[in-house]
Design a protein around this motif. Structure first.
Motif, PDB file in Angstrom:
ATOM      1  N   LEU A 104      11.672  -6.326 -16.806  1.00  0.00           N
ATOM      2  CA  LEU A 104      12.653  -7.394 -16.758  1.00  0.00           C
ATOM      3  C   LEU A 104      12.172  -8.604 -17.539  1.00  0.00           C
ATOM      4  O   LEU A 104      11.215  -9.276 -17.143  1.00  0.00           O
ATOM      5  CB  LEU A 104      12.973  -7.783 -15.307  1.00  0.00           C
ATOM      6  N   GLY A 105      12.828  -8.847 -18.664  1.00  0.00           N
ATOM      7  CA  GLY A 105      12.603 -10.058 -19.432  1.00  0.00           C
ATOM      8  C   GLY A 105      13.624 -11.108 -19.047  1.00  0.00           C
ATOM      9  O   GLY A 105      14.277 -11.014 -18.009  1.00  0.00           O
ATOM     10  N   CYS A 106      13.788 -12.135 -19.881  1.00  0.00           N
ATOM     11  CA  CYS A 106      14.729 -13.197 -19.535  1.00  0.00           C
ATOM     12  C   CYS A 106      15.295 -13.842 -20.794  1.00  0.00           C
ATOM     13  O   CYS A 106      14.718 -13.744 -21.887  1.00  0.00           O
ATOM     14  CB  CYS A 106      14.070 -14.252 -18.654  1.00  0.00           C
ATOM     15  N   ALA A 107      16.416 -14.535 -20.626  1.00  0.00           N
ATOM     16  CA  ALA A 107      17.097 -15.168 -21.753  1.00  0.00           C
ATOM     17  C   ALA A 107      16.300 -16.326 -22.324  1.00  0.00           C
ATOM     18  O   ALA A 107      16.519 -16.718 -23.477  1.00  0.00           O
ATOM     19  CB  ALA A 107      18.475 -15.652 -21.313  1.00  0.00           C
ATOM     20  N   ALA A 108      15.368 -16.894 -21.533  1.00  0.00           N
ATOM     21  CA  ALA A 108      14.542 -17.991 -22.048  1.00  0.00           C
ATOM     22  C   ALA A 108      13.680 -17.545 -23.221  1.00  0.00           C
ATOM     23  O   ALA A 108      13.180 -18.377 -23.979  1.00  0.00           O
ATOM     24  CB  ALA A 108      13.654 -18.551 -20.930  1.00  0.00           C
ATOM     25  N   GLU A 109      13.529 -16.235 -23.419  1.00  0.00           N
ATOM     26  CA  GLU A 109      12.779 -15.726 -24.563  1.00  0.00           C
ATOM     27  C   GLU A 109      13.488 -16.047 -25.877  1.00  0.00           C
ATOM     28  O   GLU A 109      12.847 -16.181 -26.917  1.00  0.00           O
ATOM     29  CB  GLU A 109      12.590 -14.213 -24.438  1.00  0.00           C
ATOM     30  N   TYR A 110      14.812 -16.170 -25.828  1.00  0.00           N
ATOM     31  CA  TYR A 110      15.568 -16.459 -27.049  1.00  0.00           C
ATOM     32  C   TYR A 110      15.473 -17.933 -27.442  1.00  0.00           C
ATOM     33  O   TYR A 110      15.471 -18.251 -28.624  1.00  0.00           O
ATOM     34  CB  TYR A 110      17.045 -16.102 -26.857  1.00  0.00           C
ATOM     35  N   GLY A 111      15.441 -18.829 -26.461  1.00  0.00           N
ATOM     36  CA  GLY A 111      15.462 -20.246 -26.764  1.00  0.00           C
ATOM     37  C   GLY A 111      16.861 -20.724 -27.103  1.00  0.00           C
ATOM     38  O   GLY A 111      17.851 -20.046 -26.815  1.00  0.00           O
ATOM     39  N   PRO A 112      16.982 -21.901 -27.725  1.00  0.00           N
ATOM     40  CA  PRO A 112      18.298 -22.490 -28.010  1.00  0.00           C
ATOM     41  C   PRO A 112      19.115 -21.634 -28.976  1.00  0.00           C
ATOM     42  O   PRO A 112      18.568 -20.938 -29.844  1.00  0.00           O
ATOM     43  CB  PRO A 112      17.956 -23.838 -28.646  1.00  0.00           C
ATOM     44  N   SER A 113      20.439 -21.687 -28.813  1.00  0.00           N
ATOM     45  CA  SER A 113      21.341 -20.979 -29.711  1.00  0.00           C
ATOM     46  C   SER A 113      22.516 -21.883 -30.048  1.00  0.00           C
ATOM     47  O   SER A 113      22.841 -22.803 -29.282  1.00  0.00           O
ATOM     48  CB  SER A 113      21.830 -19.681 -29.078  1.00  0.00           C
ATOM     49  N   PRO A 114      23.187 -21.655 -31.178  1.00  0.00           N
ATOM     50  CA  PRO A 114      24.307 -22.512 -31.577  1.00  0.00           C
ATOM     51  C   PRO A 114      25.462 -22.439 -30.583  1.00  0.00           C
ATOM     52  O   PRO A 114      25.779 -21.360 -30.068  1.00  0.00           O
ATOM     53  CB  PRO A 114      24.715 -21.947 -32.942  1.00  0.00           C
ATOM     54  N   ALA A 115      26.092 -23.571 -30.316  1.00  0.00           N
ATOM     55  CA  ALA A 115      27.234 -23.611 -29.407  1.00  0.00           C
ATOM     56  C   ALA A 115      28.333 -22.683 -29.910  1.00  0.00           C
ATOM     57  O   ALA A 115      28.632 -22.637 -31.101  1.00  0.00           O
ATOM     58  CB  ALA A 115      27.762 -25.034 -29.282  1.00  0.00           C
ATOM     59  N   GLY A 116      28.895 -21.919 -28.982  1.00  0.00           N
ATOM     60  CA  GLY A 116      29.969 -21.008 -29.322  1.00  0.00           C
ATOM     61  C   GLY A 116      29.514 -19.623 -29.732  1.00  0.00           C
ATOM     62  O   GLY A 116      30.337 -18.721 -29.879  1.00  0.00           O
ATOM     63  N   SER A 117      28.216 -19.433 -29.926  1.00  0.00           N
ATOM     64  CA  SER A 117      27.705 -18.139 -30.378  1.00  0.00           C
ATOM     65  C   SER A 117      27.359 -17.249 -29.190  1.00  0.00           C
ATOM     66  O   SER A 117      27.144 -17.714 -28.072  1.00  0.00           O
ATOM     67  CB  SER A 117      26.461 -18.331 -31.238  1.00  0.00           C
ATOM     68  N   SER A 118      27.322 -15.949 -29.450  1.00  0.00           N
ATOM     69  CA  SER A 118      26.830 -14.981 -28.474  1.00  0.00           C
ATOM     70  C   SER A 118      25.511 -14.414 -28.998  1.00  0.00           C
ATOM     71  O   SER A 118      25.457 -13.914 -30.124  1.00  0.00           O
ATOM     72  CB  SER A 118      27.844 -13.850 -28.269  1.00  0.00           C
ATOM     73  N   THR A 119      24.476 -14.484 -28.188  1.00  0.00           N
ATOM     74  CA  THR A 119      23.147 -14.054 -28.618  1.00  0.00           C
ATOM     75  C   THR A 119      22.998 -12.551 -28.465  1.00  0.00           C
ATOM     76  O   THR A 119      23.111 -12.016 -27.356  1.00  0.00           O
ATOM     77  CB  THR A 119      22.062 -14.767 -27.796  1.00  0.00           C
ATOM     78  N   GLY A 120      22.763 -11.876 -29.572  1.00  0.00           N
ATOM     79  CA  GLY A 120      22.530 -10.440 -29.539  1.00  0.00           C
ATOM     80  C   GLY A 120      21.056 -10.116 -29.525  1.00  0.00           C
ATOM     81  O   GLY A 120      20.195 -10.984 -29.730  1.00  0.00           O
ATOM     82  N   GLU A 121      20.755  -8.858 -29.297  1.00  0.00           N
ATOM     83  CA  GLU A 121      19.367  -8.436 -29.186  1.00  0.00           C
ATOM     84  C   GLU A 121      18.609  -8.572 -30.499  1.00  0.00           C
ATOM     85  O   GLU A 121      17.371  -8.576 -30.496  1.00  0.00           O
ATOM     86  CB  GLU A 121      19.299  -6.982 -28.699  1.00  0.00           C
ATOM     87  N   ASP A 122      19.333  -8.690 -31.607  1.00  0.00           N
ATOM     88  CA  ASP A 122      18.665  -8.830 -32.900  1.00  0.00           C
ATOM     89  C   ASP A 122      18.347 -10.279 -33.257  1.00  0.00           C
ATOM     90  O   ASP A 122      17.783 -10.547 -34.325  1.00  0.00           O
ATOM     91  CB  ASP A 122      19.520  -8.211 -34.009  1.00  0.00           C
ATOM     92  N   ALA A 123      18.675 -11.213 -32.373  1.00  0.00           N
ATOM     93  CA  ALA A 123      18.362 -12.628 -32.629  1.00  0.00           C
ATOM     94  C   ALA A 123      16.852 -12.828 -32.659  1.00  0.00           C
ATOM     95  O   ALA A 123      16.104 -12.194 -31.908  1.00  0.00           O
ATOM     96  CB  ALA A 123      18.982 -13.511 -31.553  1.00  0.00           C
ATOM     97  N   VAL A 124      16.416 -13.721 -33.527  1.00  0.00           N
ATOM     98  CA  VAL A 124      14.984 -14.038 -33.601  1.00  0.00           C
ATOM     99  C   VAL A 124      14.614 -14.947 -32.437  1.00  0.00           C
ATOM    100  O   VAL A 124      15.163 -16.043 -32.309  1.00  0.00           O
ATOM    101  CB  VAL A 124      14.644 -14.735 -34.929  1.00  0.00           C
ATOM    102  N   PRO A 125      13.712 -14.525 -31.553  1.00  0.00           N
ATOM    103  CA  PRO A 125      13.367 -15.360 -30.391  1.00  0.00           C
ATOM    104  C   PRO A 125      12.635 -16.629 -30.806  1.00  0.00           C
ATOM    105  O   PRO A 125      11.705 -16.583 -31.610  1.00  0.00           O
ATOM    106  CB  PRO A 125      12.454 -14.454 -29.556  1.00  0.00           C
ATOM    107  N   ARG A 126      13.076 -17.755 -30.250  1.00  0.00           N
ATOM    108  CA  ARG A 126      12.401 -19.041 -30.467  1.00  0.00           C
ATOM    109  C   ARG A 126      12.353 -19.787 -29.126  1.00  0.00           C
ATOM    110  O   ARG A 126      13.078 -20.765 -28.936  1.00  0.00           O
ATOM    111  CB  ARG A 126      13.146 -19.875 -31.513  1.00  0.00           C
ATOM    112  N   PRO A 127      11.535 -19.311 -28.204  1.00  0.00           N
ATOM    113  CA  PRO A 127      11.509 -19.922 -26.868  1.00  0.00           C
ATOM    114  C   PRO A 127      11.132 -21.397 -26.923  1.00  0.00           C
ATOM    115  O   PRO A 127      10.254 -21.794 -27.692  1.00  0.00           O
ATOM    116  CB  PRO A 127      10.466 -19.100 -26.109  1.00  0.00           C
ATOM    117  N   GLY A 128      11.812 -22.181 -26.092  1.00  0.00           N
ATOM    118  CA  GLY A 128      11.591 -23.629 -26.089  1.00  0.00           C
ATOM    119  C   GLY A 128      10.869 -24.132 -24.858  1.00  0.00           C
ATOM    120  O   GLY A 128      10.905 -25.333 -24.575  1.00  0.00           O
ATOM    121  N   SER A 129      10.219 -23.241 -24.114  1.00  0.00           N
ATOM    122  CA  SER A 129       9.492 -23.654 -22.909  1.00  0.00           C
ATOM    123  C   SER A 129       8.286 -22.746 -22.719  1.00  0.00           C
ATOM    124  O   SER A 129       8.273 -21.608 -23.196  1.00  0.00           O
ATOM    125  CB  SER A 129      10.397 -23.550 -21.674  1.00  0.00           C
TER     126      SER A 129
END
Length: 305
Positions: A104-129
Motif C-alpha cells: 500500500l502506497g499513497c497519493a502523497a508520493e505524487y506531490g502537487p498536480s495541476p488543478a483540474g487534472s487527473s493523476t495517472g500512474e505514469d505521472a512523474v512523482p514529485r513528493p512535497g513532504s
C-alpha cells in the motif's frame, strides 16, 4: 489461499483484515507490533533473516503490506515506511515461499498536480513532504525488487476508524466540540483544498482484488473525483445536524508566523486520481459514497466523550 497481513492494527490494515477474513478461501495470519497480532514483529527494527524464517514456516501465497507511519520526523518516517518495506522485500527475496506482494502506497508520493487534472500512474512523482518521500522510496523498492508485486497508491482514505489526528478527524472533532458547547459558529481554515476521497472499505476491496490478480506495477485507488473541503464540511454538517455558520478563516498566518499548510500532505491545493487502471486491471470500482463515509466518521466522533 494463505495471506500474511503486515500492519493489521493500523487504520487501513484493520479494514483489510476484515475484508480478507470474510473470504472463506483465505487463511489469514496477522503480523504486527500490537498484542492482538498473531505474530509480534517490528519491521522497523526486525532483521530480514528473522522475517525470512517466518515466511518459510508459514509459506504464504500473498503478503499484504499495510504497515507504516503517517506522522513523525523524517527519521521516523524513513524507518517505519522505507526501512520496513526494504525488510519485507529482502525477506521475500530470500524466502522460498514465492509469495506475491501487495504493497500500500499513497497519493502523497505524487506531490502537487495541476488543478483540474487527473493523476495517472505514469505521472512523474514529485513528493512535497517527508512522508511522501519516505513512501515513494518504499514503493520504488517494491517496484525494483524483482518480486511478483503490485503497489496500490491510495488517495485520501475516509470512513470508520479515521484517525482523530487526520484532517477529517480533526474536522469532525471540531464540529463535535462546538455542538457540545452550544456554539453555533465553526471557524476553519484551508477549505479551498480539494482531495480525492475514497472509503477505506473500498480500499480493502481493492487490496483483496489485487491479491487475487496477476497485475503488477502501480495502480491508483481513489474515487476519481476531487472534492473541495468546503463541500466536505457542508456534508458533514448535514449528517451531524449542525445548523450553525461556518466561518472560513484567513489561511495566511500572521507576519513572521509559521507557515503551516491546512492539509499537510505536500500535495498542494488539488489532487484527483485517474482510476481507469484499477477498473481495467483489477475489476475494481468505488462503491461507497462520501456522505456515507462522513456519516460513519461523525458517528464515532459523536460517541466520543
Amino acid at each position: 489461499m494463505r495471506v500474511l497481513l503486515i500492519g493489521a492494527n493500523g487504520y487501513l490494515g484493520r479494514h483489510v483484515a476484515d475484508r480478507l477474513l470474510a473470504d472463506p478461501a483465505v487463511q489469514l495470519t496477522a503480523l504486527g507490533r500490537g498484542d492482538d497480532a498473531d505474530v509480534r514483529f517490528d519491521l522497523s527494527t526486525g532483521s530480514p533473516g528473522a522475517l525470512t524464517r517466518f515466511l518459510d514456516a508459514v509459506h504464504p501465497g500473498v503478503v499484504v503490506n499495510c504497515a507504516g507511519a503517517t506522522r513523525g520526523g523524517a527519521r521516523d518516517l524513513i524507518r517505519h515506511n522505507t526501512v520496513a518495506t526494504a525488510t519485507v522485500c529482502e525477506s521475500l527475496r530470500r524466502s522460498g515461499c514465492g509469495a506475491r506482494l501487495v504493497h500500500l502506497g499513497c497519493a502523497a508520493e505524487y506531490g502537487p498536480s495541476p488543478a483540474g487534472s487527473s493523476t495517472g500512474e505514469d505521472a512523474v512523482p514529485r513528493p512535497g513532504s517527508p512522508y511522501g518521500v519516505s513512501k515513494l522510496a518504499a514503493s520504488e523498492l517494491v517496484l525494483g525488487s524483482g518480486l511478483d508485486a503490485i503497489v496500490l497508491r491510495v488517495f485520501s482514505p475516509v470512513g470508520p476508524g479515521t484517525p482523530t489526528g487526520s484532517p477529517l478527524g480533526r474536522l469532525a472533532e471540531a464540529m463535535r466540540r462546538v455542538m457540545q458547547q452550544g456554539e453555533g459558529e465553526l471557524r476553519l481554515a484551508g477549505l479551498s483544498v480539494q482531495r480525492d476521497f475514497v472509503d477505506v472499505r473500498d480500499v480493502a476491496r481493492a487490496v483483496h482484488a489485487a491479491a487475487l490478480s496477476a497485475a503488477q506495477g502501480v495502480v491508483n485507488i481513489g474515487s476519481g473525483r476531487a472534492v473541495r473541503l468546503r463541500e466536505v464540511v457542508s456534508v458533514l454538517g448535514r449528517v451531524a445536524g449542525h445548523n450553525g455558520a461556518v466561518h472560513e478563516m484567513d489561511e495566511q498566518p500572521p507576519a513572521g508566523g509559521p507557515q503551516v499548510p491546512p492539509y499537510p500532505d505536500g500535495c498542494g491545493p488539488w489532487q484527483q486520481a485517474d482510476v481507469r487502471s484499477a477498473r481495467d486491471r483489477l475489476g475494481w470500482r468505488p462503491r461507497i459514497g462520501l456522505e456515507e463515509s462522513l456519516a460513519d466518521i461523525w458517528m464515532e466522533a459523536a460517541c466520543r466523550i
